[in-house]
Design a protein around this motif. Structure first.
Motif, PDB file in Angstrom:
ATOM      1  N   ASP A 270     -45.966 -25.819   4.356  1.00  0.00           N
ATOM      2  CA  ASP A 270     -46.075 -26.428   5.676  1.00  0.00           C
ATOM      3  C   ASP A 270     -44.747 -27.012   6.161  1.00  0.00           C
ATOM      4  N   SER A 271     -43.705 -26.953   5.341  1.00  0.00           N
ATOM      5  CA  SER A 271     -42.398 -27.479   5.716  1.00  0.00           C
ATOM      6  C   SER A 271     -41.643 -26.480   6.593  1.00  0.00           C
ATOM      7  N   MET A 272     -40.878 -27.011   7.554  1.00  0.00           N
ATOM      8  CA  MET A 272     -40.059 -26.154   8.399  1.00  0.00           C
ATOM      9  C   MET A 272     -38.933 -25.504   7.604  1.00  0.00           C
ATOM     10  N   ALA A 273     -38.590 -26.065   6.440  1.00  0.00           N
ATOM     11  CA  ALA A 273     -37.509 -25.519   5.617  1.00  0.00           C
ATOM     12  C   ALA A 273     -37.981 -24.372   4.728  1.00  0.00           C
ATOM     13  N   TRP A 274     -39.286 -24.254   4.511  1.00  0.00           N
ATOM     14  CA  TRP A 274     -39.821 -23.259   3.570  1.00  0.00           C
ATOM     15  C   TRP A 274     -39.656 -21.841   4.102  1.00  0.00           C
ATOM     16  N   THR A 275     -39.320 -20.896   3.202  1.00  0.00           N
ATOM     17  CA  THR A 275     -39.257 -19.478   3.546  1.00  0.00           C
ATOM     18  C   THR A 275     -40.017 -18.683   2.485  1.00  0.00           C
ATOM     19  N   GLU A 276     -40.252 -17.415   2.775  1.00  0.00           N
ATOM     20  CA  GLU A 276     -40.936 -16.534   1.826  1.00  0.00           C
ATOM     21  C   GLU A 276     -40.123 -16.342   0.542  1.00  0.00           C
ATOM     22  N   ASP A 277     -38.825 -16.642   0.580  1.00  0.00           N
ATOM     23  CA  ASP A 277     -37.955 -16.481  -0.587  1.00  0.00           C
ATOM     24  C   ASP A 277     -37.882 -17.738  -1.438  1.00  0.00           C
ATOM     25  N   CYS A 278     -38.672 -18.751  -1.123  1.00  0.00           N
ATOM     26  CA  CYS A 278     -38.605 -20.033  -1.823  1.00  0.00           C
ATOM     27  C   CYS A 278     -38.808 -19.855  -3.333  1.00  0.00           C
ATOM     28  N   GLN A 279     -37.972 -20.543  -4.102  1.00  0.00           N
ATOM     29  CA  GLN A 279     -38.073 -20.559  -5.551  1.00  0.00           C
ATOM     30  C   GLN A 279     -38.390 -21.979  -6.024  1.00  0.00           C
ATOM     31  N   TYR A 280     -39.103 -22.068  -7.146  1.00  0.00           N
ATOM     32  CA  TYR A 280     -39.509 -23.362  -7.693  1.00  0.00           C
ATOM     33  C   TYR A 280     -39.102 -23.467  -9.160  1.00  0.00           C
ATOM     34  N   LYS A 281     -38.874 -24.711  -9.584  1.00  0.00           N
ATOM     35  CA  LYS A 281     -38.735 -25.016 -11.008  1.00  0.00           C
ATOM     36  C   LYS A 281     -39.663 -26.190 -11.299  1.00  0.00           C
ATOM     37  N   PHE A 282     -40.396 -26.085 -12.421  1.00  0.00           N
ATOM     38  CA  PHE A 282     -41.373 -27.103 -12.797  1.00  0.00           C
ATOM     39  C   PHE A 282     -40.922 -27.766 -14.095  1.00  0.00           C
ATOM     40  N   PHE A 283     -40.767 -29.093 -14.081  1.00  0.00           N
ATOM     41  CA  PHE A 283     -40.251 -29.800 -15.243  1.00  0.00           C
ATOM     42  C   PHE A 283     -41.234 -30.855 -15.744  1.00  0.00           C
ATOM     43  N   ARG A 284     -41.595 -30.727 -17.011  1.00  0.00           N
ATOM     44  CA  ARG A 284     -42.356 -31.754 -17.711  1.00  0.00           C
ATOM     45  C   ARG A 284     -41.354 -32.797 -18.199  1.00  0.00           C
ATOM     46  N   ILE A 285     -41.502 -34.024 -17.773  1.00  0.00           N
ATOM     47  CA  ILE A 285     -40.540 -35.069 -18.080  1.00  0.00           C
ATOM     48  C   ILE A 285     -40.847 -35.722 -19.422  1.00  0.00           C
ATOM     49  N   GLY A 286     -39.758 -36.012 -20.163  1.00  0.00           N
ATOM     50  CA  GLY A 286     -39.874 -36.716 -21.429  1.00  0.00           C
ATOM     51  C   GLY A 286     -40.072 -35.808 -22.607  1.00  0.00           C
ATOM     52  N   GLU A 287     -39.940 -34.492 -22.406  1.00  0.00           N
ATOM     53  CA  GLU A 287     -40.117 -33.552 -23.513  1.00  0.00           C
ATOM     54  C   GLU A 287     -38.917 -32.635 -23.617  1.00  0.00           C
TER      55      GLU A 287
END
Length: 287
Positions: A270-287
Protein backbone atom coordinates in the motif's frame (compact mmCIF):
# COMPACT_ATOMS: atom_id res chain seq x y z
CA UNK A 1 -16.71 26.62 9.37
CA UNK A 2 -13.11 26.81 10.61
CA UNK A 3 -10.17 25.04 8.96
CA UNK A 4 -10.29 21.97 11.21
CA UNK A 5 -14.02 21.49 10.61
CA UNK A 6 -13.50 21.95 6.89
CA UNK A 7 -10.77 19.31 6.72
CA UNK A 8 -12.81 16.94 8.92
CA UNK A 9 -15.80 17.19 6.59
CA UNK A 10 -13.57 16.78 3.52
CA UNK A 11 -11.92 13.61 4.82
CA UNK A 12 -15.16 12.16 6.18
CA UNK A 13 -16.57 12.39 2.65
CA UNK A 14 -13.49 10.70 1.13
CA UNK A 15 -13.42 7.93 3.72
CA UNK A 16 -17.09 7.08 3.24
CA UNK A 17 -17.24 7.10 -0.57
CA UNK A 18 -16.57 4.04 -2.67
CA UNK A 19 -13.59 4.26 -4.98
CA UNK A 20 -14.40 4.47 -8.64
CA UNK A 21 -11.67 6.88 -9.60
CA UNK A 22 -8.61 6.50 -11.76
CA UNK A 23 -5.95 6.51 -10.48
CA UNK A 24 -6.83 4.53 -7.36
CA UNK A 25 -6.60 6.51 -4.12
CA UNK A 26 -4.26 5.29 -1.37
CA UNK A 27 -7.26 4.63 0.88
CA UNK A 28 -8.99 2.49 -1.76
CA UNK A 29 -5.73 0.68 -2.47
CA UNK A 30 -5.29 -0.23 1.18
CA UNK A 31 -8.89 -1.48 1.39
CA UNK A 32 -8.48 -3.51 -1.81
CA UNK A 33 -5.30 -5.17 -0.57
CA UNK A 34 -7.01 -6.10 2.69
CA UNK A 35 -9.91 -7.62 0.75
CA UNK A 36 -7.51 -9.61 -1.45
CA UNK A 37 -6.17 -11.19 1.77
CA UNK A 38 -9.72 -12.07 2.85
CA UNK A 39 -10.11 -9.21 5.33
CA UNK A 40 -12.86 -6.63 5.57
CA UNK A 41 -12.53 -2.95 6.47
CA UNK A 42 -15.98 -2.06 7.84
CA UNK A 43 -14.95 1.36 9.13
CA UNK A 44 -12.29 4.02 8.59
CA UNK A 45 -11.77 7.05 10.81
CA UNK A 46 -9.62 10.09 10.03
CA UNK A 47 -8.44 12.96 12.19
CA UNK A 48 -6.43 15.98 11.03
CA UNK A 49 -3.97 18.02 13.10
CA UNK A 50 -3.08 21.45 11.70
CA UNK A 51 0.64 22.24 11.54
CA UNK A 52 1.02 25.52 9.65
CA UNK A 53 -0.95 27.92 7.48
CA UNK A 54 0.28 30.26 4.75
CA UNK A 55 -1.75 32.93 3.02
CA UNK A 56 -1.91 33.28 -0.74
CA UNK A 57 -3.76 35.72 -2.95
CA UNK A 58 -7.31 36.83 -2.16
CA UNK A 59 -9.30 34.09 -0.39
CA UNK A 60 -6.80 31.31 -1.14
CA UNK A 61 -4.35 29.79 1.32
CA UNK A 62 -2.38 26.62 2.06
CA UNK A 63 -2.57 24.40 5.13
CA UNK A 64 -0.03 21.77 6.09
CA UNK A 65 -1.51 19.11 8.36
CA UNK A 66 -1.05 15.58 9.67
CA UNK A 67 -3.77 13.08 8.87
CA UNK A 68 -4.13 10.17 11.31
CA UNK A 69 -6.17 7.39 9.73
CA UNK A 70 -7.48 4.36 11.64
CA UNK A 71 -8.62 1.31 9.67
CA UNK A 72 -10.84 -1.14 11.57
CA UNK A 73 -9.84 -4.50 10.10
CA UNK A 74 -11.96 -7.66 10.45
CA UNK A 75 -10.06 -10.89 9.87
CA UNK A 76 -12.28 -13.92 10.38
CA UNK A 77 -13.79 -13.49 13.84
CA UNK A 78 -11.03 -11.15 15.01
CA UNK A 79 -10.60 -7.38 14.78
CA UNK A 80 -7.55 -5.16 14.93
CA UNK A 81 -6.76 -1.49 14.24
CA UNK A 82 -4.25 -0.41 11.62
CA UNK A 83 -3.13 3.18 12.06
CA UNK A 84 -1.13 5.51 9.85
CA UNK A 85 -0.17 9.18 9.97
CA UNK A 86 0.71 11.10 6.80
CA UNK A 87 1.67 14.74 6.26
CA UNK A 88 -0.55 16.55 3.72
CA UNK A 89 -0.76 19.97 2.09
CA UNK A 90 -4.21 21.31 1.21
CA UNK A 91 -5.13 24.42 -0.75
CA UNK A 92 -8.30 26.16 0.48
CA UNK A 93 -10.29 28.65 -1.57
CA UNK A 94 -13.69 30.15 -0.75
CA UNK A 95 -14.31 27.59 1.96
CA UNK A 96 -13.54 24.59 -0.27
CA UNK A 97 -10.59 22.17 -0.46
CA UNK A 98 -9.48 22.60 -4.09
CA UNK A 99 -6.40 20.36 -3.85
CA UNK A 100 -4.84 18.00 -1.35
CA UNK A 101 -1.46 16.28 -1.74
CA UNK A 102 0.61 13.89 0.31
CA UNK A 103 3.97 15.34 1.33
CA UNK A 104 6.64 12.77 0.53
CA UNK A 105 9.63 12.40 2.88
CA UNK A 106 12.95 13.70 1.57
CA UNK A 107 15.09 11.35 -0.46
CA UNK A 108 17.99 9.80 1.47
CA UNK A 109 21.55 10.62 0.46
CA UNK A 110 22.62 9.02 -2.80
CA UNK A 111 26.03 8.00 -1.46
CA UNK A 112 25.77 4.99 0.82
CA UNK A 113 28.25 4.93 3.72
CA UNK A 114 30.50 1.94 4.24
CA UNK A 115 30.25 0.12 7.55
CA UNK A 116 32.52 -2.27 9.39
CA UNK A 117 30.57 -5.28 10.65
CA UNK A 118 33.33 -7.05 12.57
CA UNK A 119 35.25 -5.47 15.43
CA UNK A 120 39.01 -5.21 15.16
CA UNK A 121 39.57 -6.77 18.57
CA UNK A 122 36.60 -9.14 18.84
CA UNK A 123 35.14 -11.35 16.13
CA UNK A 124 33.97 -14.40 18.07
CA UNK A 125 30.24 -15.03 18.20
CA UNK A 126 28.56 -13.52 21.25
CA UNK A 127 24.98 -13.95 22.46
CA UNK A 128 22.74 -11.46 24.24
CA UNK A 129 19.37 -11.78 25.96
CA UNK A 130 16.78 -9.99 23.84
CA UNK A 131 13.65 -8.80 25.63
CA UNK A 132 11.12 -8.91 22.79
CA UNK A 133 8.33 -7.65 25.00
CA UNK A 134 10.29 -4.52 25.94
CA UNK A 135 11.15 -3.86 22.28
CA UNK A 136 7.49 -4.15 21.26
CA UNK A 137 6.33 -1.98 24.17
CA UNK A 138 8.74 0.73 23.03
CA UNK A 139 7.55 0.36 19.42
CA UNK A 140 3.94 0.80 20.54
CA UNK A 141 4.72 3.75 22.81
CA UNK A 142 6.65 5.76 20.20
CA UNK A 143 5.12 4.70 16.86
CA UNK A 144 3.56 8.14 16.34
CA UNK A 145 5.83 10.22 18.54
CA UNK A 146 9.55 10.91 19.00
CA UNK A 147 11.59 10.13 22.08
CA UNK A 148 13.40 13.39 22.99
CA UNK A 149 16.43 11.37 24.10
CA UNK A 150 17.22 10.68 20.45
CA UNK A 151 17.61 12.88 17.40
CA UNK A 152 14.56 13.11 15.13
CA UNK A 153 15.69 12.42 11.55
CA UNK A 154 13.83 13.57 8.44
CA UNK A 155 13.92 9.91 7.34
CA UNK A 156 13.46 8.31 10.73
CA UNK A 157 12.52 4.68 10.06
CA UNK A 158 15.87 3.11 10.91
CA UNK A 159 16.57 5.21 14.01
CA UNK A 160 13.11 4.25 15.31
CA UNK A 161 13.78 0.54 14.75
CA UNK A 162 17.22 0.90 16.37
CA UNK A 163 15.63 2.54 19.42
CA UNK A 164 13.20 -0.38 19.70
CA UNK A 165 16.07 -2.90 19.50
CA UNK A 166 18.03 -0.98 22.11
CA UNK A 167 14.97 -0.96 24.40
CA UNK A 168 14.95 -4.75 24.04
CA UNK A 169 18.51 -4.94 25.36
CA UNK A 170 20.58 -5.05 22.16
CA UNK A 171 24.08 -3.93 23.22
CA UNK A 172 25.93 -1.18 21.38
CA UNK A 173 29.53 -1.30 20.22
CA UNK A 174 31.89 0.48 17.84
CA UNK A 175 31.74 4.07 19.16
CA UNK A 176 32.99 6.64 18.31
CA UNK A 177 33.67 5.38 14.75
CA UNK A 178 30.46 6.05 12.76
CA UNK A 179 31.40 3.42 10.18
CA UNK A 180 31.89 0.71 12.78
CA UNK A 181 29.39 -1.34 14.79
CA UNK A 182 25.93 -0.19 15.93
CA UNK A 183 25.60 2.58 18.50
CA UNK A 184 24.15 5.94 19.56
CA UNK A 185 25.92 8.28 21.98
CA UNK A 186 25.24 11.95 22.69
CA UNK A 187 25.11 13.84 19.40
CA UNK A 188 26.64 11.06 17.32
CA UNK A 189 25.61 7.64 16.01
CA UNK A 190 26.76 4.87 13.72
CA UNK A 191 25.55 4.69 10.11
CA UNK A 192 23.93 1.35 10.98
CA UNK A 193 21.83 3.09 13.65
CA UNK A 194 20.14 5.53 11.27
CA UNK A 195 20.68 4.45 7.62
CA UNK A 196 18.38 1.73 6.27
CA UNK A 197 20.94 0.26 3.87
CA UNK A 198 23.62 0.13 6.59
CA UNK A 199 21.41 -1.61 9.17
CA UNK A 200 20.37 -4.25 6.64
CA UNK A 201 24.00 -5.18 5.90
CA UNK A 202 25.03 -4.91 9.53
CA UNK A 203 22.37 -7.46 10.53
CA UNK A 204 23.60 -9.84 7.82
CA UNK A 205 27.06 -10.21 9.30
CA UNK A 206 27.39 -8.97 12.87
CA UNK A 207 28.79 -11.43 15.42
CA UNK A 208 28.82 -9.10 18.42
CA UNK A 209 26.50 -6.58 19.99
CA UNK A 210 23.24 -6.43 18.04
CA UNK A 211 22.91 -9.55 15.87
CA UNK A 212 20.30 -10.97 13.51
CA UNK A 213 19.74 -14.29 11.79
CA UNK A 214 18.20 -14.21 8.33
CA UNK A 215 15.10 -16.40 7.93
CA UNK A 216 13.33 -17.44 4.75
CA UNK A 217 9.75 -16.27 5.30
CA UNK A 218 8.04 -13.36 6.99
CA UNK A 219 5.85 -15.85 8.85
CA UNK A 220 9.01 -17.18 10.56
CA UNK A 221 9.43 -13.89 12.40
CA UNK A 222 8.40 -13.09 15.97
CA UNK A 223 7.39 -9.79 17.59
CA UNK A 224 10.58 -7.76 18.02
CA UNK A 225 12.14 -8.96 14.74
CA UNK A 226 13.06 -6.74 11.79
CA UNK A 227 12.07 -6.55 8.10
CA UNK A 228 14.22 -4.66 5.56
CA UNK A 229 12.85 -3.33 2.24
CA UNK A 230 14.48 -2.61 -1.11
CA UNK A 231 11.43 -1.05 -2.79
CA UNK A 232 12.98 -0.69 -6.25
CA UNK A 233 14.86 -4.01 -6.21
CA UNK A 234 18.03 -2.13 -7.18
CA UNK A 235 20.26 -3.25 -4.31
CA UNK A 236 19.70 -0.07 -2.30
CA UNK A 237 17.82 -0.85 0.92
CA UNK A 238 15.30 1.89 1.64
CA UNK A 239 13.26 1.08 4.74
CA UNK A 240 13.08 -0.94 7.95
CA UNK A 241 10.17 -1.97 10.16
CA UNK A 242 9.77 -3.85 13.44
CA UNK A 243 7.31 -6.70 13.91
CA UNK A 244 4.91 -5.98 16.79
CA UNK A 245 2.20 -8.60 16.28
CA UNK A 246 0.93 -11.36 13.97
CA UNK A 247 -2.44 -11.61 12.27
CA UNK A 248 -4.67 -14.69 12.47
CA UNK A 249 -2.84 -16.18 9.46
CA UNK A 250 0.50 -15.90 11.26
CA UNK A 251 1.72 -13.00 9.08
CA UNK A 252 3.60 -10.08 10.69
CA UNK A 253 2.06 -6.71 11.46
CA UNK A 254 4.69 -4.00 11.73
CA UNK A 255 5.30 -0.54 13.17
CA UNK A 256 7.41 2.09 11.41
CA UNK A 257 8.41 5.74 11.28
CA UNK A 258 8.75 8.30 8.47
CA UNK A 259 5.21 7.50 7.36
CA UNK A 260 4.31 6.65 10.95
CA UNK A 261 2.46 3.32 10.92
CA UNK A 262 1.06 0.90 13.48
CA UNK A 263 -0.02 -2.72 12.83
CA UNK A 264 0.58 -2.33 9.09
CA UNK A 265 0.67 -5.50 6.99
CA UNK A 266 4.33 -6.32 6.43
CA UNK A 267 4.37 -6.40 2.60
CA UNK A 268 3.93 -2.61 2.32
CA UNK A 269 2.19 -2.93 -1.04
CA UNK A 270 0.00 0.00 0.00
CA UNK A 271 3.06 2.29 0.06
CA UNK A 272 3.67 4.74 -2.78
CA UNK A 273 7.32 3.61 -2.75
CA UNK A 274 6.52 -0.09 -3.33
CA UNK A 275 7.14 -1.65 -6.76
CA UNK A 276 6.72 -5.14 -8.22
CA UNK A 277 10.52 -5.51 -7.94
CA UNK A 278 10.51 -5.02 -4.15
CA UNK A 279 12.92 -7.26 -2.23
CA UNK A 280 12.74 -8.17 1.46
CA UNK A 281 15.10 -9.44 4.13
CA UNK A 282 13.74 -11.02 7.33
CA UNK A 283 15.90 -10.98 10.47
CA UNK A 284 15.36 -12.86 13.71
CA UNK A 285 16.98 -10.67 16.35
CA UNK A 286 19.26 -12.03 19.06
CA UNK A 287 20.26 -15.19 17.23
Amino acid sequence: MDDKQLLTAYWQHLLEQRNEGDPESWIARKKRLHEERGNKVPRIRGEGKLQRKSRGKQDKYTIEYDLLTVFFVKQGNSFYHEEEQRRHTAVIQEGQVISDELLLPPEPETQLPAIEIFGKEETRVQRFDYDRRAAVQYAERWWNDYNPEFRKFAVDCTSYVSQCLHAGGAPMWGMPDRGRGWWYQGDSWSYSWAVAHSLRWYLSGSTQGLKGKEVERASDLLPGDVICYDFQGDGRWDHNTIVVSKDTNGEPLVNAHTDNSRHRYWEYRDSMAWTEDCQYKFFRIGE
